[in-house]
Design an enzyme around this catalytic site. Structure first.
Site, PDB file in Angstrom:
ATOM      1  N   TYR A   1       0.944  -1.225   0.123  1.00  0.00           N
ATOM      2  CA  TYR A   1       0.063  -0.022  -0.136  1.00  0.00           C
ATOM      3  C   TYR A   1       0.874   1.207  -0.135  1.00  0.00           C
ATOM      4  CZ  TYR A   1      -3.214   3.590   2.126  1.00  0.00           C
ATOM      5  OH  TYR A   1      -3.797   4.681   2.354  1.00  0.00           O
TER       6      TYR A   1
ATOM      7  N   ALA B   1       3.834   1.603  -0.915  1.00  0.00           N
ATOM      8  CA  ALA B   1       4.540   1.568  -2.162  1.00  0.00           C
ATOM      9  C   ALA B   1       3.811   2.236  -3.347  1.00  0.00           C
ATOM     10  CB  ALA B   1       5.119   0.289  -2.526  1.00  0.00           C
TER      11      ALA B   1
ATOM     12  N   LYS C   1       1.042   4.126  -2.887  1.00  0.00           N
ATOM     13  CA  LYS C   1       0.615   5.403  -2.691  1.00  0.00           C
ATOM     14  C   LYS C   1       1.979   6.320  -3.096  1.00  0.00           C
ATOM     15  CE  LYS C   1      -3.521   5.538  -1.308  1.00  0.00           C
ATOM     16  NZ  LYS C   1      -4.719   6.142  -2.002  1.00  0.00           N
TER      17      LYS C   1
END
Length: 286
Positions: A162, A164, A166
């Site tokens: 997650y 990574a 974002k």
């Protein structure tokens, strides 16, 4: 016309919002509409979609509201087409859709990784690929706003993929901002920290009530401003980035987080003050 209306220039513009029927998206839609923006929304939550439609009707707001999955290219394209047919312009794109689950990376699988990347990154690329040509064709420039998270800027154990995804959205936005700057199109991010929404409460297991899982004392310790975020803290940033007040702002990230990104691991311990480690008396009680 007041100062903000004149300088903001939002009246009569058109914004498309992915994930705009609940939580942060609902707040962003309401605040944009309050400033004269015509809104087009896609959201997967059928109940939230019906609530938004009712709210738009009650406000007399010009809106298009589709139930659908923004991760589905065809569903997303259908909303863009509906905007073309009804208003013939697009000024703002707000990408809100996102989500995750908590698990150590070594306990996750490729299917889980793909789901997180699709939910948090790929639909942003899809939406931007549809929005930029329309903004260019309009000749008025435009604003693209991605709602990311503080976790794009720090470690978040249990959310490796997650974070990574974002972080990828943020870097994509910086690069796209440079590519489309000559067209007057701006691309920016909003990276909030803890602002309780129904989905966030589900992910983190917290109870509603405006504080962190550790209660009021924990909130005062962890968040420099001593309170959790509100939806309006994030939606206000979206209104700013959509408006003419930010006409020279691009490729950057706003952090409506009460100071948690700035503090970066420093906590305001009661009776001790700021420290980047637990005080001795706290450790003694463990």
């Amino acid at each position: 016309m007041g100062w903000f209306e004149e300088r903001g220039g939002l009246g009569g513009t058109v914004a498309l919002i992915t994930g705009g029927a609940g939580g942060l998206g609902e707040g962003i839609v309401a605040d944009l509409a309050a400033n004269g923006v015509r809104t087009a929304v896609i959201d997967i939550d059928g109940e939230a979609v019906e609530r938004l439609r009712t709210a738009c009707d009650e406000r007399g707001q010009e809106a298009i509201v589709h139930q659908g999955d923004a991760r589905d290219t065809d569903a997303l394209a259908a909303l863009f087409t509906a905007v073309d047919q009804r208003w013939g312009r697009l000024d703002t794109l707000v990408n809100v859709v996102g989500g995750t689950f908590r698990a150590p990376f070594t306990e996750t699988t490729p299917n889980g990784w793909n789901a997180i990347i699709r939910t948090n990154l790929l639909h942003v690329l899809d939406a931007c690929s549809m929005a930029v040509p329309r903004m260019r064709a309009g000749g008025r420039g435009g604003s693209i706003i991605n709602v990311t998270t503080i976790e794009a800027h720090r470690a978040a154990p249990g959310y490796a993929v997650y974070t990574a995804a974002k972080a990828a959205v943020e870097q994509f936005a910086r690069t796209l901002a440079v590519e489309v700057a000559p067209d007057g199109i701006r691309v920016n991010n909003i990276a909030p920290d803890y602002a309780p929404t129904p989905n966030l409460l589900k992910v983190g297991g917290e109870k509603a009530g405006g504080e962190t899982a550790f209660g009021p004392a924990g909130t005062r310790i962890a968040i420099p401003m001593g309170r959790t975020g509100q939806i309006s803290d994030i939606s206000g940033c979206a209104v700013f980035l959509a408006s003419g007040l930010s006409s020279y702002v691009t490729g950057t990230t706003l952090h409506p987080d009460g100071g948690t990104f700035a503090s970066s691991g420093w906590f305001n311990w009661p009776g001790t003050g700021w420290a980047n480690h637990a005080p001795a008396d706290v450790l003694e009680r463990l």
